[in-house]
Scaffold this motif. Structure first.
Motif, PDB file in Angstrom:
ATOM      1  N   TYR A 115       0.284   5.531   1.508  1.00 14.46           N
ATOM      2  CA  TYR A 115      -0.203   5.425   2.882  1.00 14.46           C
ATOM      3  C   TYR A 115      -0.857   4.062   3.061  1.00 14.46           C
ATOM      4  O   TYR A 115      -1.129   3.361   2.084  1.00 14.46           O
ATOM      5  N   GLU A 171      -7.254  -1.547   8.169  1.00 16.18           N
ATOM      6  CA  GLU A 171      -8.481  -2.348   8.176  1.00 16.18           C
ATOM      7  C   GLU A 171      -8.712  -3.070   6.845  1.00 16.18           C
ATOM      8  O   GLU A 171      -9.562  -3.960   6.757  1.00 16.18           O
ATOM      9  N   SER A 172      -7.973  -2.685   5.821  1.00 12.33           N
ATOM     10  CA  SER A 172      -8.117  -3.344   4.517  1.00 12.33           C
ATOM     11  C   SER A 172      -7.098  -4.462   4.317  1.00 12.33           C
ATOM     12  O   SER A 172      -7.138  -5.175   3.306  1.00 12.33           O
ATOM     13  N   GLN A 231       0.819  -1.208   0.000  1.00  9.94           N
ATOM     14  CA  GLN A 231       0.000   0.000   0.000  1.00  9.94           C
ATOM     15  C   GLN A 231       0.854   1.261   0.000  1.00  9.94           C
ATOM     16  O   GLN A 231       0.521   2.247  -0.667  1.00  9.94           O
ATOM     17  N   VAL A 289      -3.873   1.470   4.933  1.00 12.11           N
ATOM     18  CA  VAL A 289      -5.217   1.381   5.498  1.00 12.11           C
ATOM     19  C   VAL A 289      -5.301   0.024   6.191  1.00 12.11           C
ATOM     20  O   VAL A 289      -5.669  -0.981   5.583  1.00 12.11           O
TER      21      VAL A 289
END
Length: 305
Positions: A268, A272-273, A262, A270
């Protein structure tokens, strides 16, 4: 990795050059990240176009002209191919990359046959499908964009070997043991399937939120990394690992961590993904499997990962 001259698996289906395609979007498979995680891909040719191309192919075939050989320079059935015990696909090409994949698959067979026998069980060897660009799987339509993956429905590993070039050029994870790690990780999913872990996960995630399903997916993927490490341990015991091989696998695990991917793609992260695990987690669990060589050491479902 000193792989040349060792046994090669017959559990290979070579679909490279196969014109058949189509079907629904891939679902239920467990993929190796290819830059965008477990993305799905739609689009393609229309049904009418596909039917027209198939009819055109059959007409030329009836005239004794094989369009596939014409487009491929006439090499599909030439001396570059060998006879194989494989069913459901043409004979695997006798090139170095194919020989490497067949050898790594054979090594996983030896490892897991021995482990399952020690548990009083039989290991059902998976088949590995080599394809180019796109193919049909028991989990639906598959493309190279999804990366290598395992389909629990047909119990097959799917691999576009062009991914190995991407692994080196795009991710900076070169080396034959890094490539072997990719294959052994997907075989690790097959082991999970045989042990009943994947069926339980697939059933449970239907009742989960997307965030919870991602968290559980991370644990599933990290366990497959740990199982790949177990395979690495048995390979080391055979004396066929070379200096730097372990570092190649760990570097691959680092380069395809969710956080690293990512950061590279969007700058950046994430959390939760995440659905495969961070670089640190992937390295940790591969190393744990490699150090222990024990299934019991790969319990990613108890406690923090």
């Amino acid at each position: 990795m000193e792989w040349k001259g060792r046994r090669q698996s017959d559990n290979i289906e070579d679909r490279r050059g196969d014109p058949s395609m189509g079907g629904l979007g891939r679902g239920g498979g467990f993929s190796f990240p290819s830059g965008g995680g477990m993305g799905r891909r739609g689009g393609g040719l229309s049904i009418g176009t596909i039917i027209f191309l198939v009819v055109l192919y059959l007409i030329f075939k009836a005239m004794g002209i094989d369009l596939l050989q014409v487009m491929d320079g006439g090499t599909s059935s030439g001396p570059g191919y060998e006879q194989s015990q494989s069913s459901g696909g043409q004979a695997p090409a006798n090139d170095e990359m194919t020989a490497f994949v067949r050898t790594v698959l054979a090594e996983t067979e030896d490892t897991w046959n021995g482990i399952f026998q020690s548990m009083g069980s039989n290991y059902e060897e998976p088949r590995l499908v080599l394809f180019s660009g796109q193919t049909q799987s028991g989990c639906g339509f598959a493309s190279a964009a999804t990366g290598p993956f395992y389909c629990p429905s047909d119990r097959k590993v799917y691999l576009d070997t062009a991914f190995f070039n991407e692994l080196s050029r795009k991710f900076g994870a070169s080396g034959d043991f890094a490539e072997a790690y990719v294959v052994s990780h997907e075989v690790g999913h097959h082991v999970q399937n045989l042990l009943g872990i994947l069926p339980k996960f697939n059933e449970a995630r239907q009742r989960m939120s997307e965030a919870d399903a991602n968290k559980m997916s991370v644990r599933v993927e990290l366990q497959a990394d740990c199982y790949a490490g177990i395979w690495g341990k048995f390979t080391q015991q055979k004396g066929i690992l070379e200096a730097g091989d372990l570092e190649e696998a760990l570097n691959a695990a680092q380069q395809i961590g969710d956080d690293t991917l990512q950061k590279r793609s969007q700058g950046y992260v994430v959390p939760e993904s995440f659905n495969h695990g961070t670089s640190a987690q992937r390295m940790k669990w591969f190393q744990r499997g490699f150090d222990s060589g024990q299934l019991q050491a790969c319990d990613t479902f108890s406690g923090p990962v």
